[in-house]
Design an enzyme around this catalytic site. Structure first.
Site, short mmCIF file in Angstrom:
data_model
loop_
_atom_site.label_atom_id
_atom_site.label_comp_id
_atom_site.label_asym_id
_atom_site.label_seq_id
_atom_site.Cartn_x
_atom_site.Cartn_y
_atom_site.Cartn_z
N GLU A 1 3.73 -3.55 4.83
CA GLU A 1 4.68 -3.34 5.94
C GLU A 1 5.58 -4.54 6.19
O GLU A 1 5.68 -5.03 7.34
CB GLU A 1 3.90 -2.96 7.22
CG GLU A 1 3.15 -1.66 7.07
CD GLU A 1 2.57 -1.11 8.37
OE1 GLU A 1 2.49 -1.84 9.37
OE2 GLU A 1 2.19 0.08 8.37
N GLU B 1 -1.16 4.62 3.91
CA GLU B 1 -1.75 4.66 5.25
C GLU B 1 -1.29 5.96 5.90
O GLU B 1 -0.09 6.15 6.11
CB GLU B 1 -1.30 3.47 6.12
CG GLU B 1 -1.94 2.16 5.72
CD GLU B 1 -1.63 1.01 6.67
OE1 GLU B 1 -1.46 1.25 7.88
OE2 GLU B 1 -1.54 -0.13 6.18
O1 AHR Z 1 -4.24 0.51 9.91
C1 AHR Z 1 -3.95 -0.34 10.98
C2 AHR Z 1 -2.64 -1.08 10.77
O2 AHR Z 1 -1.59 -0.16 10.76
C3 AHR Z 1 -2.48 -1.81 9.46
O3 AHR Z 1 -3.02 -3.08 9.50
C4 AHR Z 1 -0.99 -1.88 9.31
O4 AHR Z 1 -0.60 -1.90 7.97
C5 AHR Z 1 -0.48 -0.67 10.06
O5 AHR Z 1 0.51 -0.99 10.95
#
Ligand code: AHR
Length: 508
Positions: A171, A293
């Site tokens: 990110e 994610e």
């Molecule tokens: O999964 C929790 C957080 O969400 C992670 O650390 C990040 O990559 C995202 O913003």
């Protein structure tokens, strides 16, 4: 009444096993107090919790992304190697916690072998340099006779770990990220890092950071710029997406259920951006999407203001309701419906932190509601994703718009003849669904299964760990010529499984 047509020749793409991947970050109680807790009654001789290993194993995971997450961008992997007693404790600025470095790459590698998955390794693109990433690659994957390879051997791992999947940061478009940067800078840094990693090990598969969500002001321009820099040197573009419903508002349940409509659009934009850059570069190479994610995440829970600078504080430990699990199911099915371009997907995360598995002290680990649909996907979605054509009533959701009452996905395994039909009823009444399997040979019903719960707000707890569970999905009525009918309960997730009996094949 819904009619779901599935035609044998309407193939979307192969369901890669890597679609059933997950994520463990050094965050909250995911590692310390989660997978690792030497003080627990369940600890094995390495300090890993056996009850957690057992539940993780049953999820049938392919990759586990590690060690972050936002944590990654401030992490020095060299702090987590060598004699444990000499490792430094450091502040983790991402989550305001203390990182003791007891678990590092080799300890995690031991754990992941126990659960039968592979590491998807993240390299720090925040405070870290391309050189740090290259040295980690050498430490993990180079066989011998270099400083880093010999050091790994001295640390007890004589054979290379053969880490195949690598993430170039996390990110990097987000202001919350340690040392975030603009797309130009990140694209250049990712490219140089990719070159070095691949020169050390040509077998690796590399993922660059795409947008961390569709609400980012730089979305989707970030993805285009990053891909223009890196296209020839990477394999996947990463996408992250979470959906929330922080205050359970009965009047907005059908809006939340429509989250998959937005997820679908997000994936299509990611794919369109890849195709744009591919064409721009006149390239024959195909880049795929890694949705590394995805989940439901009620962002209100667990702030970093509490328990600062301790090891394993509580961070975003969402308790998942039955409703969350139904929303989660249609997000997962959206991944199947994009099996032509989504080749990796990581359920974020795995233990305690926005997770399907919860542990606490000496209680046996429990399955949260979202565990079940993921389990059903990872066991039953095999082979090819087939296009489903669903005719049913639609409704208008806020803010995602036109939404079908019944959402469907299907898979067909040409080797075994197994067909799985995944169905979500978004409506608050029973829905009679007619499944029409077209051009298949002799069909047998294998099972009908579903998420079982009483109230949408139900959650599993340590006191009542099976309030929400997985069970019988109700009667399937064969109606001849590949037609079957099933009743879908209100706001439900069901899987109906069939077998195509082709003489010779199933006797192999
Ligand atoms: O999964 C929790 C957080 O969400 C992670 O650390 C990040 O990559 C995202 O913003």
């Amino acid at each position: 009444m819904a009619e779901v047509k599935i035609i044998k020749s309407c193939k979307i793409g192969k369901i890669e096993r890597t679609l059933f991947s997950s994520f463990i970050e050094h965050m909250g109680r995911a590692v310390y107090g989660g997978i690792y807790d030497p003080a627990s009654n369940y600890a094995d001789s390495n300090g890993f919790r056996n009850d957690v290993i057992e539940l993780v194993k049953d999820l049938n995971l392919s990759l586990i992304r590690y060690p972050g997450g936002n944590f990654l961008s401030g992490y020095d992997w060299k702090d987590g190697i060598g004699a444990v007693e000499n490792r430094p404790a450091k502040l983790d600025l991402a989550w305001a916690q203390l990182e003791p470095n007891t678990i590092g790459v080799l300890e995690f590698n031991k754990w992941i072998k126990e659960v039968g998955a592979q590491i998807m390794m993240g390299v720090n693109m925040g405070t870290g340099t391309p050189k740090d990433a290259a040295e980690l690659t050498e430490y993990c994957n180079h066989p011998s006779e270099t400083y880093w390879a010999e050091l790994r051997k001295a640390h007890g791992e004589s054979a290379p770990l053969k880490v195949e999947y690598w993430c170039l940061g996390n990110e990097m478009d987000g202001k919350w990220q340690i040392c975030s940067m603009n797309a130009e800078k990140y694209g250049k840094k990712a490219l140089e890092t990719a070159k070095m990693i691949r020169w050390i090990d040509p077998n690796v598969k590399l993922t660059v950071c795409g947008s961390s969500g569709s609400t980012m002001p730089t979305y989707p321009e970030w993805d285009r710029v990053v891909l223009e820099h890196t296209y020839d040197n990477i394999d996947y573009l990463s996408l992250h997406k979470y959906y929330e419903f922080p205050d359970f508002d009965k009047s907005r349940v059908s809006d939340f259920l429509a989250s998959f409509v937005d997820f679908d659009a997000f994936i299509r934009t990611g794919q369109a951006t890849v195709e744009y850059v591919k064409t721009l570069k006149r390239s024959d190479k195909q880049i795929y999407l890694s949705v590394d994610e995805w989940n439901v995440w009620h962002t209100k829970e667990g702030s970093c203001d509490e328990d600062r600078w301790v090891v394993g504080p509580k961070r975003i430990e969402n308790r998942y309701t039955a409703l969350d699990a139904v929303v989660f199911s249609s997000l997962m099915m959206t991944l199947f419906n994009h099996a032509d371009c989504v080749k990796i997907a990581c359920l974020a995360q795995l233990v305690n932190v926005i997770a399907p598995i919860l542990v606490e002290g000496d209680n046996h680990a429990i399955r949260q509601s979202i565990y079940y649909p993921f389990w059903a996907g990872s066991h039953y979605a095999n082979g090819l994703a087939l296009r489903t054509f669903c005719e049913c009533a639609h409704y208008k959701a806020e803010p995602y718009g036109d939404t079908p009452n019944v959402y469907s996905a299907a898979t067909y395994d040409e080797d075994s003849g197994d067909i799985s039909v995944f169905l979500v009823n978004n409506g608050n009444q029973d829905e009679s669904a007619q499944i029409r399997l077209i051009d298949f040979e002799d069909l047998q019903v294998i099972s009908s299964e579903r998420l079982v719960y009483d109230e949408l707000t139900d959650v599993n707890t340590f006191e009542n760990p099976e309030r929400i569970t997985w069970g019988n999905g109700g009667h399937i009525t064969p109606q001849g010529e590949g037609n079957f009918s099933v009743t879908l309960p209100p706001i439900s997730f069901c899987v109906v499984r069939f077998k195509e009996e082709i003489k010779g094949r199933n006797q192999k």
